[in-house]
Design an enzyme around this catalytic site. Structure first.
Site, PDB file in Angstrom:
ATOM      1  N   LYS A  78     -77.547 126.441 112.580  1.00 50.71           N
ATOM      2  CA  LYS A  78     -77.828 127.469 111.557  1.00 50.71           C
ATOM      3  C   LYS A  78     -79.349 127.627 111.429  1.00 50.71           C
ATOM      4  O   LYS A  78     -80.038 127.715 112.439  1.00 50.71           O
ATOM      5  CB  LYS A  78     -77.147 127.115 110.235  1.00 50.71           C
ATOM      6  N   HIS A  86     -69.918 135.513 112.627  1.00 50.19           N
ATOM      7  CA  HIS A  86     -69.853 134.418 111.647  1.00 50.19           C
ATOM      8  C   HIS A  86     -69.839 135.005 110.230  1.00 50.19           C
ATOM      9  O   HIS A  86     -70.465 136.037 109.983  1.00 50.19           O
ATOM     10  CB  HIS A  86     -71.054 133.486 111.819  1.00 50.19           C
ATOM     11  N   GLU A  88     -62.538 130.061 111.224  1.00 51.59           N
ATOM     12  CA  GLU A  88     -63.401 129.495 110.197  1.00 51.59           C
ATOM     13  C   GLU A  88     -63.061 130.121 108.855  1.00 51.59           C
ATOM     14  O   GLU A  88     -63.642 131.161 108.490  1.00 51.59           O
ATOM     15  CB  GLU A  88     -64.873 129.782 110.536  1.00 51.59           C
ATOM     16  N   GLY A 127     -69.283 125.181 104.510  1.00 53.48           N
ATOM     17  CA  GLY A 127     -70.308 124.705 103.577  1.00 53.48           C
ATOM     18  C   GLY A 127     -69.758 123.867 102.438  1.00 53.48           C
ATOM     19  O   GLY A 127     -70.416 123.712 101.412  1.00 53.48           O
ATOM     20  N   SER A 181     -66.841 122.677 107.703  1.00 51.52           N
ATOM     21  CA  SER A 181     -66.955 121.316 107.160  1.00 51.52           C
ATOM     22  C   SER A 181     -66.277 120.259 108.038  1.00 51.52           C
ATOM     23  O   SER A 181     -65.681 119.295 107.539  1.00 51.52           O
ATOM     24  CB  SER A 181     -66.430 121.282 105.716  1.00 51.52           C
TER      25      SER A 181
HETATM   26  P1  PGA Z   1     -70.274 123.784 108.096  1.00 53.02           P
HETATM   27  O1  PGA Z   1     -70.489 125.091 108.985  1.00 53.02           O
HETATM   28  O2  PGA Z   1     -69.604 122.750 108.978  1.00 53.02           O
HETATM   29  O3  PGA Z   1     -71.626 123.386 107.688  1.00 53.02           O
HETATM   30  O4  PGA Z   1     -69.361 124.172 106.985  1.00 53.02           O
HETATM   31  C1  PGA Z   1     -69.491 125.515 109.850  1.00 53.02           C
HETATM   32  C2  PGA Z   1     -69.755 126.905 110.341  1.00 53.02           C
HETATM   33  O5  PGA Z   1     -70.265 127.735 109.562  1.00 53.02           O
HETATM   34  O6  PGA Z   1     -69.460 127.190 111.493  1.00 53.02           O
END
Ligand code: PGA
Length: 277
Positions: A19, A104, A176, A182, A222
């Protein structure tokens, strides 16, 4: 068959997005060096890294002699032209990149990315012979299975419509659920399994069994080294798209090893009720 895992034809895949967290060249390089040291020789699991965009070039030179693929978190909807502030897929290709993350939820919501734009990015990525990672997922947690099916079906249709059937096999679908990104915990394993089976069913309806059976569907939201084993123990879950809980290279490496153990049948597998079989 109880207690046994059939060898899958689909190669398991684990990707990581940094990210905008590793937002300096120094941090990104350190991460990529450690990741390469820990998992760069692992070829049983396909892997890719999507670093923060400004760090793509230095990261490309680190992963290029390993089994880790390079991916962009975003591309412009066209390869060249008047797109101020955007990033061309041609530059990614020049850096040796082969994956493009598309659609995304952060891009759909924070940057108002439309379905039309997502489709253009998908088409461009396939045309250039790269692997698109198409992110889909419902915005809220709901027990309404039909609503969820329609939501995912629409996103899949709009992202993949008119795509050349032969090229579709390359596509990785990242399921997702927006409500699980998050967070401190991932979506529950039952929910994930149900969604992946649903997605595979939708792909079969659209493109036929043969193509749909070749497409990888991975889970993101997550993911951690603690929850990934259970998540990937269902055959329709082909791997993971990792975020924050992989931003320590040791944790990332543990996730890759966990996926490998489960998919190679060296670790206990769980049934649909979540019991060890
Ligand atoms: P995260 O992100 O594991 O930090 O929740 C996953 C993603 O957005 O692909």
């Amino acid at each position: 068959m109880r207690g046994e895992v059939k060898m899958l034809e689909r190669k398991p895949v684990v990707g990581i997005s940094l990210k905008m967290y590793q937002n300096s060249i120094e941090k990104a390089v350190l991460f990529a060096e450690k990741m390469t040291e820990l998992t760069g020789a692992e070829d049983a699991i396909e892997q890719f890294i999507c670093p923060e965009m400004g760090t793509l070039y230095p990261v490309s030179s680190i992963v290029k002699n390993s089994f880790i693929g390079l991916g962009a978190q975003n591309i412009a909807p066209a390869a060249s032209g008047a797109f101020t502030g955007e990033f061309s897929i041609n530059t990614l290709v020049e850096m040796g990149g082969s994956y493009v993350e598309i659609g995304h939820s952060e891009r759909r919501t924070l940057f108002n990315e439309t379905d039309e734009m997502i489709f253009k990015k998908m088409a461009l990525t396939l045309e250039k012979g790269l692997t698109p990672v198409l992110c889909i997922g419902e915005p809220e947690k709901s027990s309404n299975v039909e609503w969820m099916r329609q939501y995912l079906e629409r996103q899949l249709f709009l992202g993949l419509k008119n795509s050349d059937a032969e090229k579709l096999e390359k596509v990785i679908v990242a399921y997702e659920p927006v409500w699980a990104i998050g967070q401190s915990v991932a979506a529950g394993a039952h929910h994930i399994w149900k969604a992946h089976t649903m997605i595979r069913g939708i792909l079969k309806n659209f493109f036929g069994n043969e193509i749909a059976e070749k497409m990888r569907i991975i889970y993101g939201g997550s993911v951690s080294k603690e929850n990934i084993g259970l998540i990937v123990s269902e055959k329709d879950v082909d791997g993971a798209f990792v975020g924050r809980f992989g931003h320590d290279p040791n944790q990332y490496s543990a996730i890759v090893q966990e996926v490998k153990k489960v998919k190679k049948g060296q670790l206990k597998v769980y049934n649909r009720e979540g019991d060890i079989v």
